[in-house]
Design a protein around this motif. Structure first.
Motif, PDB file in Angstrom:
ATOM      1  N   ILE A 125       0.950  -1.582   0.071  1.00 16.90           N
ATOM      2  CA  ILE A 125       0.165  -0.065   0.325  1.00 16.90           C
ATOM      3  C   ILE A 125       1.000   1.476   0.038  1.00 16.90           C
ATOM      4  O   ILE A 125       0.646   2.012  -0.516  1.00 16.90           O
ATOM      5  CB  ILE A 125      -0.790  -0.013   1.356  1.00 16.90           C
ATOM      6  CG1 ILE A 125      -1.668  -1.370   0.923  1.00 16.90           C
ATOM      7  CG2 ILE A 125      -2.080   1.572   1.249  1.00 16.90           C
ATOM      8  CD1 ILE A 125      -2.863  -1.069   1.838  1.00 16.90           C
ATOM      9  N   SER A 126       2.576   1.392   0.497  1.00 18.60           N
ATOM     10  CA  SER A 126       2.991   2.613   0.781  1.00 18.60           C
ATOM     11  C   SER A 126       4.361   2.463  -0.058  1.00 18.60           C
ATOM     12  O   SER A 126       4.338   3.816  -0.225  1.00 18.60           O
ATOM     13  CB  SER A 126       3.267   2.435   2.367  1.00 18.60           C
ATOM     14  OG  SER A 126       4.155   1.740   2.675  1.00 18.60           O
ATOM     15  N   GLY A 127       4.484   1.340  -0.098  1.00 17.98           N
ATOM     16  CA  GLY A 127       5.734   1.432  -0.544  1.00 17.98           C
ATOM     17  C   GLY A 127       7.201   1.461   0.261  1.00 17.98           C
ATOM     18  O   GLY A 127       8.414   1.727   0.171  1.00 17.98           O
ATOM     19  N   ASN A 128       6.777   1.469   1.712  1.00 16.57           N
ATOM     20  CA  ASN A 128       7.271   1.378   2.834  1.00 16.57           C
ATOM     21  C   ASN A 128       8.729  -0.250   3.020  1.00 16.57           C
ATOM     22  O   ASN A 128       8.444  -0.994   3.349  1.00 16.57           O
ATOM     23  CB  ASN A 128       6.701   1.880   3.712  1.00 16.57           C
ATOM     24  CG  ASN A 128       7.858   1.561   4.923  1.00 16.57           C
ATOM     25  OD1 ASN A 128       8.742   1.576   5.367  1.00 16.57           O
ATOM     26  ND2 ASN A 128       7.501   2.256   6.037  1.00 16.57           N
ATOM     27  N   LYS A 129       9.733   0.532   2.727  1.00 18.28           N
ATOM     28  CA  LYS A 129      10.602  -0.413   2.153  1.00 18.28           C
ATOM     29  C   LYS A 129      11.445  -1.354   3.614  1.00 18.28           C
ATOM     30  O   LYS A 129      11.404  -2.580   3.766  1.00 18.28           O
ATOM     31  CB  LYS A 129      12.086  -0.369   1.183  1.00 18.28           C
ATOM     32  CG  LYS A 129      11.449  -0.272  -0.039  1.00 18.28           C
ATOM     33  CD  LYS A 129      13.057  -1.057  -1.247  1.00 18.28           C
ATOM     34  CE  LYS A 129      12.674  -0.804  -2.383  1.00 18.28           C
ATOM     35  NZ  LYS A 129      13.731  -0.630  -3.100  1.00 18.28           N
ATOM     36  N   SER A 177       2.514   8.039  -6.888  1.00 24.39           N
ATOM     37  CA  SER A 177       2.091   7.233  -6.027  1.00 24.39           C
ATOM     38  C   SER A 177       0.904   7.049  -6.157  1.00 24.39           C
ATOM     39  O   SER A 177      -0.400   5.759  -5.897  1.00 24.39           O
ATOM     40  CB  SER A 177       2.274   7.920  -4.198  1.00 24.39           C
ATOM     41  OG  SER A 177       3.816   8.197  -4.576  1.00 24.39           O
ATOM     42  N   ASP A 178      -0.027   8.233  -6.630  1.00 22.62           N
ATOM     43  CA  ASP A 178      -1.730   8.079  -6.710  1.00 22.62           C
ATOM     44  C   ASP A 178      -1.927   6.747  -8.083  1.00 22.62           C
ATOM     45  O   ASP A 178      -2.751   6.329  -7.617  1.00 22.62           O
ATOM     46  CB  ASP A 178      -2.160   9.554  -7.309  1.00 22.62           C
ATOM     47  CG  ASP A 178      -2.131  10.646  -6.604  1.00 22.62           C
ATOM     48  OD1 ASP A 178      -2.394  10.047  -4.972  1.00 22.62           O
ATOM     49  OD2 ASP A 178      -2.248  11.766  -6.736  1.00 22.62           O
ATOM     50  N   TYR A 179      -1.618   6.796  -8.645  1.00 26.36           N
ATOM     51  CA  TYR A 179      -1.722   5.633  -9.923  1.00 26.36           C
ATOM     52  C   TYR A 179      -0.959   4.544  -9.421  1.00 26.36           C
ATOM     53  O   TYR A 179      -1.998   4.039  -9.857  1.00 26.36           O
ATOM     54  CB  TYR A 179      -0.926   5.790 -10.824  1.00 26.36           C
ATOM     55  CG  TYR A 179      -0.742   5.011 -11.984  1.00 26.36           C
ATOM     56  CD1 TYR A 179      -1.617   4.913 -12.757  1.00 26.36           C
ATOM     57  CD2 TYR A 179       0.621   3.968 -12.765  1.00 26.36           C
ATOM     58  CE1 TYR A 179      -1.847   3.984 -13.842  1.00 26.36           C
ATOM     59  CE2 TYR A 179       0.876   2.970 -13.129  1.00 26.36           C
ATOM     60  CZ  TYR A 179      -0.720   2.987 -14.507  1.00 26.36           C
ATOM     61  OH  TYR A 179      -0.559   1.415 -15.091  1.00 26.36           O
ATOM     62  N   ILE A 180      -0.494   4.123  -8.006  1.00 25.36           N
ATOM     63  CA  ILE A 180      -0.483   3.489  -8.368  1.00 25.36           C
ATOM     64  C   ILE A 180      -0.868   2.677  -6.953  1.00 25.36           C
ATOM     65  O   ILE A 180      -1.605   1.137  -7.078  1.00 25.36           O
ATOM     66  CB  ILE A 180       1.492   3.671  -6.714  1.00 25.36           C
ATOM     67  CG1 ILE A 180       2.517   3.445  -8.332  1.00 25.36           C
ATOM     68  CG2 ILE A 180       1.365   2.015  -5.986  1.00 25.36           C
ATOM     69  CD1 ILE A 180       4.629   3.359  -7.400  1.00 25.36           C
ATOM     70  N   VAL A 223      -3.874  -4.597  -8.958  1.00 23.05           N
ATOM     71  CA  VAL A 223      -2.744  -4.797  -9.288  1.00 23.05           C
ATOM     72  C   VAL A 223      -1.732  -4.209  -9.171  1.00 23.05           C
ATOM     73  O   VAL A 223      -0.972  -2.567  -8.722  1.00 23.05           O
ATOM     74  CB  VAL A 223      -2.680  -4.123 -11.203  1.00 23.05           C
ATOM     75  CG1 VAL A 223      -1.011  -4.052 -12.009  1.00 23.05           C
ATOM     76  CG2 VAL A 223      -3.174  -4.739 -11.541  1.00 23.05           C
ATOM     77  N   VAL A 224      -0.345  -5.004  -8.490  1.00 30.05           N
ATOM     78  CA  VAL A 224       0.026  -4.411  -7.362  1.00 30.05           C
ATOM     79  C   VAL A 224       1.740  -4.954  -8.025  1.00 30.05           C
ATOM     80  O   VAL A 224       2.914  -3.977  -7.807  1.00 30.05           O
ATOM     81  CB  VAL A 224       0.136  -4.707  -6.321  1.00 30.05           C
ATOM     82  CG1 VAL A 224      -0.890  -4.448  -5.222  1.00 30.05           C
ATOM     83  CG2 VAL A 224       1.018  -7.072  -6.358  1.00 30.05           C
TER      84      VAL A 224
END
Length: 321
Positions: free
Chosen positions: A188-192, A251-254, A264-265
């Protein structure tokens, strides 16, 4: 097992005509099962073919794990996908009632996912019908059904095992739920940091299941650990920011893709290989099978163009039946 030994064992399996013949027999029989051919019409297959092919499948899985550890990714994926195909041919067909089928079907689905064969993974998962909490969260995660995944994760977090016999299995479920929660946070956030924590928890589960002699869970957790690694490489958070550039719009598109049905992730390997070529100044033709992601490549190209050239006009033409 060092790199030389791994390679020698791989070549031995690939060049052994008996091993490859067993694999071909399992494939042939799988076709007959799916065609609903009466068993009395089957040719005479090798005795104990299932046991032989099962040993071969897990040997290929082990080779794949070793090749990943030795950073030979292409060969690792080849071995794991081959193992997935064997397991599918042994267990993922209509009316299969073999013992331990659920475990082997889940292993097959995970192996396909590791190999970036997401569609095959989804197809195999329809044969996975276990209703335990652990099974449910694994299936929802692999199917990218993040909306329905939220409730069982919360239930597991706030529930305690009450029967002594259930405590050990519930411990695995609770720890796995924590790992998957971190992975959902990453999706959801892309937080690695969340991704790294999920991978760390999986390594703990691998070690714990090995200590307890839970070989079936040991394999599930090892394959899931590789799935998490595949997520990292194929994730929209990894692939798109360097391409799109505009962080806010990216980020909005992801996030818009995450909340689609189905979500779709990540991008297929073939999509990742094509995407940069579609963005250069030359004309390009992409030939890929149906449902392999051509539209998504075009969509990303359009978004990139509209961000870089806000006054541009993009035309997308597609056939409809």
């Amino acid at each position: 097992m060092n790199n030389k030994i791994t390679m020698e064992l791989f070549k031995k399996y690939e060049e052994d005509t008996t091993i490859q013949n067993y694999i071909a027999q399992a494939n042939s029989r799988f076709i007959l099962y799916n065609a609903n051919e009466p068993i009395e019409n089957f040719p005479k297959y090798t005795r104990d073919l299932d046991e032989k092919c099962l040993h071969i499948a897990f040997s290929y899985l082990n080779l794949g794990w070793r090749f990943f550890a030795e950073e030979h990714k292409d060969r690792a994926i080849y071995c794991i996908e081959k193992a997935a195909e064997i397991l599918e041919h042994l267990y993922a067909y209509n009316n299969c009632d073999k013992i331990y089928r659920e475990f082997y079907v889940l292993s097959c689905a995970l192996a396909y996912y590791v190999s970036s064969q997401y569609s095959k993974s989804f197809i195999v998962l329809k044969y996975y019908t276990y209703d335990t909490q652990l099974a449910k969260i694994l299936k929802l995660f692999l199917m990218r059904n993040f909306r329905d995944l939220e409730e069982p994760l919360k239930n597991i977090e706030f529930t305690e095992a009450t029967i002594v016999e259930e405590i050990e299995s519930f411990v695995y479920t609770k720890i796995l739920a924590k790992a998957i929660s971190h992975m959902v946070q990453y999706v959801i956030s892309g937080n690695k940091d969340a991704l790294m924590e999920a991978q760390k928890i999986l390594l703990d589960l691998i070690e714990l299941s090995q200590i307890n002699g839970e070989s079936h869970l040991w394999w599930i957790f090892r394959l899931l650990y590789l799935v998490f690694g595949e997520y990292e490489e194929a994730s929209l958070w990894t692939v798109l920011p360097p391409i799109i550039g505009n962080q806010e719009k990216c980020s909005d598109y992801i996030r818009a893709n995450i909340y689609k049905q189905p979500s779709v992730v990540e991008l297929f390997k073939s999509q990742r290989e094509c995407i940069n070529k579609s963005l250069n100044d030359d004309s390009v033709v992409i030939g890929m099978p149906t449902s392999s992601g051509k539209t998504k490549i075009a969509e990303i190209s359009i978004i990139k163009t509209l961000i870089d050239y806000p006054d541009s006009l993009c035309i997308y033409i597609a056939p409809f039946r």
